[in-house]
Design a protein around this motif. Structure first.
Motif, PDB file in Angstrom:
ATOM      1  N   ASN A  96      17.635  27.369  22.445  1.00 35.21           N
ATOM      2  CA  ASN A  96      17.607  26.445  21.017  1.00 35.21           C
ATOM      3  C   ASN A  96      16.283  25.965  20.701  1.00 35.21           C
ATOM      4  OD1 ASN A  96      18.999  23.579  19.730  1.00 35.21           O
ATOM      5  ND2 ASN A  96      19.640  25.478  19.155  1.00 35.21           N
ATOM      6  N   ASP A  97      16.311  25.985  19.453  1.00 44.92           N
ATOM      7  CA  ASP A  97      15.071  25.339  18.868  1.00 44.92           C
ATOM      8  C   ASP A  97      15.325  24.386  17.651  1.00 44.92           C
ATOM      9  OD1 ASP A  97      14.633  27.055  16.371  1.00 44.92           O
ATOM     10  OD2 ASP A  97      14.280  28.536  17.696  1.00 44.92           O
ATOM     11  N   PHE A  98      14.111  23.543  16.869  1.00 45.35           N
ATOM     12  CA  PHE A  98      14.453  22.855  16.113  1.00 45.35           C
ATOM     13  C   PHE A  98      14.707  23.551  14.720  1.00 45.35           C
ATOM     14  CE2 PHE A  98      11.724  19.279  17.853  1.00 45.35           C
ATOM     15  CZ  PHE A  98      12.659  18.738  18.396  1.00 45.35           C
ATOM     16  N   PHE A  99      14.125  24.798  14.520  1.00 46.55           N
ATOM     17  CA  PHE A  99      14.276  25.336  13.044  1.00 46.55           C
ATOM     18  C   PHE A  99      14.845  26.594  12.781  1.00 46.55           C
ATOM     19  CE2 PHE A  99       9.768  23.582  13.828  1.00 46.55           C
ATOM     20  CZ  PHE A  99      10.265  22.324  13.187  1.00 46.55           C
ATOM     21  N   THR A 100      15.506  27.033  13.776  1.00 49.03           N
ATOM     22  CA  THR A 100      16.149  28.488  13.576  1.00 49.03           C
ATOM     23  C   THR A 100      17.799  28.610  14.034  1.00 49.03           C
ATOM     24  OG1 THR A 100      15.572  29.905  15.511  1.00 49.03           O
ATOM     25  CG2 THR A 100      14.032  29.682  13.678  1.00 49.03           C
ATOM     26  N   ASN A 101      18.538  29.442  13.859  1.00 53.32           N
ATOM     27  CA  ASN A 101      19.707  29.487  14.322  1.00 53.32           C
ATOM     28  C   ASN A 101      19.913  30.598  15.224  1.00 53.32           C
ATOM     29  OD1 ASN A 101      20.776  27.426  12.653  1.00 53.32           O
ATOM     30  ND2 ASN A 101      20.858  28.847  10.821  1.00 53.32           N
ATOM     31  N   ASN A 102      18.953  31.094  16.028  1.00 55.08           N
ATOM     32  CA  ASN A 102      18.978  32.164  16.960  1.00 55.08           C
ATOM     33  C   ASN A 102      19.697  31.864  18.120  1.00 55.08           C
ATOM     34  OD1 ASN A 102      16.970  33.531  15.165  1.00 55.08           O
ATOM     35  ND2 ASN A 102      15.284  32.749  16.376  1.00 55.08           N
ATOM     36  N   ALA A 103      19.851  30.744  18.576  1.00 54.95           N
ATOM     37  CA  ALA A 103      20.509  30.144  19.722  1.00 54.95           C
ATOM     38  C   ALA A 103      21.550  28.881  19.258  1.00 54.95           C
ATOM     39  CB  ALA A 103      19.824  30.227  21.007  1.00 54.95           C
TER      40      ALA A 103
ATOM     41  N   ASP B   7      13.916  19.545  24.940  1.00 51.05           N
ATOM     42  CA  ASP B   7      12.899  20.799  25.419  1.00 51.05           C
ATOM     43  C   ASP B   7      13.035  21.686  24.203  1.00 51.05           C
ATOM     44  OD1 ASP B   7      15.400  20.801  26.713  1.00 51.05           O
ATOM     45  OD2 ASP B   7      14.680  22.724  27.477  1.00 51.05           O
ATOM     46  N   ASP B   8      13.770  21.574  23.108  1.00 53.29           N
ATOM     47  CA  ASP B   8      13.932  22.573  21.905  1.00 53.29           C
ATOM     48  C   ASP B   8      12.313  22.855  21.282  1.00 53.29           C
ATOM     49  OD1 ASP B   8      16.585  22.273  21.791  1.00 53.29           O
ATOM     50  OD2 ASP B   8      16.763  21.887  19.714  1.00 53.29           O
ATOM     51  N   ALA B   9      11.405  21.738  21.395  1.00 55.21           N
ATOM     52  CA  ALA B   9      10.350  22.149  20.746  1.00 55.21           C
ATOM     53  C   ALA B   9       9.612  23.136  21.451  1.00 55.21           C
ATOM     54  CB  ALA B   9       9.517  21.007  20.790  1.00 55.21           C
ATOM     55  N   ILE B  10       9.759  23.232  22.866  1.00 53.85           N
ATOM     56  CA  ILE B  10       9.223  24.310  23.654  1.00 53.85           C
ATOM     57  C   ILE B  10       9.347  25.804  22.985  1.00 53.85           C
ATOM     58  CG2 ILE B  10       9.496  25.651  25.890  1.00 53.85           C
ATOM     59  CD1 ILE B  10       9.701  22.958  27.337  1.00 53.85           C
ATOM     60  N   ASN B  11      10.728  25.847  22.519  1.00 52.21           N
ATOM     61  CA  ASN B  11      11.029  27.318  21.995  1.00 52.21           C
ATOM     62  C   ASN B  11      10.573  27.514  20.671  1.00 52.21           C
ATOM     63  OD1 ASN B  11      12.590  28.309  24.265  1.00 52.21           O
ATOM     64  ND2 ASN B  11      14.487  27.074  23.469  1.00 52.21           N
ATOM     65  N   ASP B  12      10.133  26.396  20.074  1.00 57.48           N
ATOM     66  CA  ASP B  12       9.433  26.560  18.833  1.00 57.48           C
ATOM     67  C   ASP B  12       7.776  27.003  18.918  1.00 57.48           C
ATOM     68  OD1 ASP B  12      11.212  25.947  16.527  1.00 57.48           O
ATOM     69  OD2 ASP B  12      11.576  24.021  17.801  1.00 57.48           O
ATOM     70  N   LEU B  13       7.488  26.564  20.197  1.00 55.73           N
ATOM     71  CA  LEU B  13       6.079  27.142  20.542  1.00 55.73           C
ATOM     72  C   LEU B  13       5.896  28.523  21.234  1.00 55.73           C
ATOM     73  CD1 LEU B  13       4.739  23.535  21.941  1.00 55.73           C
ATOM     74  CD2 LEU B  13       3.994  24.753  19.805  1.00 55.73           C
ATOM     75  N   ASN B  14       6.710  28.553  22.155  1.00 57.79           N
ATOM     76  CA  ASN B  14       6.984  29.789  23.061  1.00 57.79           C
ATOM     77  C   ASN B  14       7.424  31.202  22.388  1.00 57.79           C
ATOM     78  OD1 ASN B  14       6.409  31.358  25.242  1.00 57.79           O
ATOM     79  ND2 ASN B  14       8.222  30.746  26.482  1.00 57.79           N
ATOM     80  N   THR B  15       6.900  31.370  21.055  1.00 58.35           N
ATOM     81  CA  THR B  15       7.480  32.309  20.138  1.00 58.35           C
ATOM     82  C   THR B  15       6.138  33.167  19.619  1.00 58.35           C
ATOM     83  OG1 THR B  15       8.737  32.930  18.399  1.00 58.35           O
ATOM     84  CG2 THR B  15       7.632  30.746  18.415  1.00 58.35           C
ATOM     85  N   ASP B  16       6.539  34.437  19.010  1.00 55.91           N
ATOM     86  CA  ASP B  16       5.737  35.261  18.335  1.00 55.91           C
ATOM     87  C   ASP B  16       5.026  34.493  17.299  1.00 55.91           C
ATOM     88  OD1 ASP B  16       6.067  37.111  20.243  1.00 55.91           O
ATOM     89  OD2 ASP B  16       7.443  38.224  18.879  1.00 55.91           O
TER      90      ASP B  16
ATOM     91  N   LEU C 155       5.823  19.997  14.605  1.00 55.13           N
ATOM     92  CA  LEU C 155       7.307  19.723  15.527  1.00 55.13           C
ATOM     93  C   LEU C 155       6.931  18.082  15.599  1.00 55.13           C
ATOM     94  CD1 LEU C 155       6.267  22.533  18.051  1.00 55.13           C
ATOM     95  CD2 LEU C 155       8.433  22.162  16.898  1.00 55.13           C
ATOM     96  N   ILE C 156       5.927  17.541  15.259  1.00 55.77           N
ATOM     97  CA  ILE C 156       6.018  16.084  15.352  1.00 55.77           C
ATOM     98  C   ILE C 156       6.636  15.503  14.102  1.00 55.77           C
ATOM     99  CG2 ILE C 156       4.386  14.033  15.026  1.00 55.77           C
ATOM    100  CD1 ILE C 156       2.243  15.532  16.751  1.00 55.77           C
TER     101      ILE C 156
ATOM    102  N   ALA D 152      -1.418  22.781  21.045  1.00 53.92           N
ATOM    103  CA  ALA D 152      -0.369  22.081  20.346  1.00 53.92           C
ATOM    104  C   ALA D 152       0.720  21.310  21.381  1.00 53.92           C
ATOM    105  CB  ALA D 152       0.759  23.099  19.553  1.00 53.92           C
ATOM    106  N   ARG D 153       0.902  21.799  22.278  1.00 51.59           N
ATOM    107  CA  ARG D 153       1.927  21.350  23.411  1.00 51.59           C
ATOM    108  C   ARG D 153       1.228  19.814  23.801  1.00 51.59           C
ATOM    109  NH1 ARG D 153       2.776  20.419  28.952  1.00 51.59           N
ATOM    110  NH2 ARG D 153       0.971  21.199  29.379  1.00 51.59           N
ATOM    111  N   GLN D 154      -0.017  19.846  24.017  1.00 45.06           N
ATOM    112  CA  GLN D 154      -0.726  18.759  24.464  1.00 45.06           C
ATOM    113  C   GLN D 154      -0.889  17.647  23.355  1.00 45.06           C
ATOM    114  OE1 GLN D 154      -4.458  19.423  26.445  1.00 45.06           O
ATOM    115  NE2 GLN D 154      -3.705  21.196  27.596  1.00 45.06           N
ATOM    116  N   ASP D 155      -0.938  18.075  22.039  1.00 48.20           N
ATOM    117  CA  ASP D 155      -1.141  17.253  20.861  1.00 48.20           C
ATOM    118  C   ASP D 155       0.487  16.463  20.870  1.00 48.20           C
ATOM    119  OD1 ASP D 155      -3.536  17.937  20.394  1.00 48.20           O
ATOM    120  OD2 ASP D 155      -2.984  19.104  18.861  1.00 48.20           O
TER     121      ASP D 155
END
Length: 534
Positions: free
Chosen positions: A377-384, A409-418, A426-427, A461-464
């Motif tokens: 799951n992530d914040f913005f898509t319906n992929n999962a 941890d949803d935001a991790i999947n918004d970062l760990n992507t193409d 994300l903030i 971005a993760r650190q920010d």
């Protein structure tokens, strides 16, 4: 003063005598003292407005507003269609619609987010201006919040609140459907209680879902239940129920002693063919048992096997709630695969929310822990599953007894992507969720993002984002769960500590999940708003 007051206006007409009474939400059970109210409640459509307005709607002419203190369209309502005391819940925000099936009912709702005394409410909202219109009604008018139902257990009223002890986020499973089969599903409780109720969902179904029978029992081992512990689960007094497409149903309360930190078996008999791709929870990490025919009440579950067409998924079952006067609320853990416990042992209940439930019990704290993680799951898509921003209202804010939510941890999947999202976006999403939770009087525990061996702009971005979360003066978070600090390598914070790495550089292993649970400051779960009974 009343916290989170939900005013209920009831207009009774019997024997030519009329009276109007105002209740707050926690006194709704008082309706049970009137046989007329009990009878009519089973036929009433219940609405919850999303604004501070009072509206009466003639169901025979759904577009006709009898009286209102402000404009209110059907799209702004939360429709809870009730038949035989069964609540069919639709999306709370933005997709709600009037239910036109129940006839000859006048409905009135007042959803007040501020704190008022009864007299102040009457004066401030100008009740006298619209009481004459209400008095034309010949039926009872009532309102309940999502996730609430009657507190009558085997004929006795109780003021104990409903608190979630287990939950699973609904999405779409990969199955071919069921036909004349019984599912026995095992759930691990977080807190105990004296009574139970379940919620079943057909949110993503393509056809109405028929439940022929439902049972609840203590687990012995595997598919077997403890003889004599089995209890029937009913819906509006009936052993069966049909759940419309896009809806969910809450059972009647069951007099069933629910133990804390224990396995409970919930069996569902599906008498007719169900549509493929059921509503359920993928990656449940729990064996699901399936048998031919109706063996819901059989302790041995004769003929049962674990050959689930959708793997270790939960089907239709989304919640187990308990009544527990000692409970101070529930904490919802909202996130993705790390919250879902993806790398933990099957049937082991070693996800970090499970470990948090153990810590709370050991500390003498009666707080339900509700896992609302969806792997991928992530914040913005319906992929999962539905996008995190979309499902947050249902999966986090509408959980029974929710006083806290951990945004994990949803935001991790918004970062760990193409196509990674920016830190600013994300903030912004985090700010939106924090604001929505606070409007619902739910405290937010923000979680830092764990490392996944990223480099360059993605790691920056993760650190920010983590710096924003750790800044209590600007984030708006009520507390912080520093998952990153708990599992990262101090010598290289961009990666997981080797002892906590499951091997994919993304998911913590069971030791890492325990470290996350241990990092939770339990004091953050001691100052929630009081839990009120429906």
């Amino acid at each position: 003063m009343w916290n989170k007051a939900l005013y209920v206006v009831i207009c009774l007409s019997a024997g030519g005598r009329r009276r109007t009474v105002a209740f707050r939400q926690c006194l709704l059970s008082d309706l049970g003292h009137s046989s007329l109210a009990n009878r009519l409640l089973r036929e009433t459509t219940m609405l919850c407005a999303t604004s501070h307005k009072i509206t009466c709607v003639d169901v025979q002419r759904p577009a006709h507003v009898l009286s209102t203190t402000g404009s209110l369209r059907a799209s702004n309502l939360n429709s809870l269609a009730v038949r035989q005391s069964v609540i069919y819940r639709t999306e709370r925000i933005g997709k709600d619609r009037l239910n036109r099936q129940t006839k000859n009912i006048v409905r009135c709702v007042c959803n007040c987010h501020r704190t008022h005394r009864s007299s102040a409410f009457h004066k401030e909202k100008g009740v006298n201006r619209w009481i004459p219109a209400l008095l034309k009604a010949a039926l009872v008018i009532s309102i309940v919040l999502p996730g609430t139902a009657s507190n009558r257990v085997q004929g006795a009223e109780t003021s104990a609140p409903w608190i979630g002890t287990w939950s699973a986020s609904p999405s779409i499973t990969d199955d071919d459907g069921f036909n004349n089969q019984t599912l026995r599903q095992i759930v691990r409780t977080s807190i105990g209680g004296t009574s139970a109720r379940i919620r079943l969902s057909n949110l993503f179904g393509s056809e109405p879902l028929v439940i022929g029978e439902a049972r609840i029992a203590r687990c012995a081992q595997g598919q077997q239940t403890v003889p004599g512990s089995d209890r029937a689960v009913t819906f509006g007094g009936q052993p069966n129920v049909t759940i419309p497409v896009g809806a969910s149903v809450v059972s009647d309360p069951v007099a069933f002693e629910v133990p804390p930190l224990a396995d409970v078996a919930i069996s569902l008999y599906l008498p007719v063919r169900t549509a493929p791709r059921s509503t359920g929870h993928v990656d449940g990490l729990q064996d699901i048992y399936i048998a031919a025919g109706d063996v819901a009440a059989d302790p041995a579950f004769t003929g049962g096997n674990t050959f689930s067409p959708g793997g270790q998924s939960y089907y239709f079952l989304t919640n187990l709630d308990v009544m527990n006067p000692a409970a101070t609320g529930a904490v919802v853990t909202f996130g993705a695969s790390i919250t879902d416990g993806l790398k933990s042992t099957v049937n082991g209940n070693r996800r970090w929310p499970n470990r948090l439930a153990i810590r709370l019990q050991q500390a003498g704290m009666t707080v339900g822990v509700l896992n609302q993680g969806i792997s991928g799951n992530d914040f913005f898509t319906n992929n999962a599953g539905q996008a995190g921003l979309k499902r947050f209202g249902r999966d986090a804010l509408q959980q029974s007894g929710a006083n806290w939510v951990v945004i994990s941890d949803d935001a991790i999947n918004d970062l760990n992507t193409d196509k990674p999202s920016t830190a600013a976006r994300l903030i912004g999403a985090l700010r939106q969720l924090i604001e929505r939770a606070h409007r619902a009087n739910i405290k937010v525990i923000c979680s830092t993002l764990t490392p996944f061996a990223a480099t360059g702009p993605v790691e920056a971005a993760r650190q920010d984002i983590n710096a924003f979360i750790l800044s209590s003066t600007t984030s708006g978070c009520d507390a912080v769960l520093d998952q990153a600090k708990a599992v990262s390598d101090p010598a290289n914070p961009a990666v997981l500590l080797p002892a906590y790495n499951s091997g994919d550089d993304l998911h913590p292993n069971e030791a890492g999940l325990q470290a996350i649970a241990d990092a939770m400051d339990l004091d953050a779960l001691t100052a929630g708003p009081p839990v009120q009974a429906p």
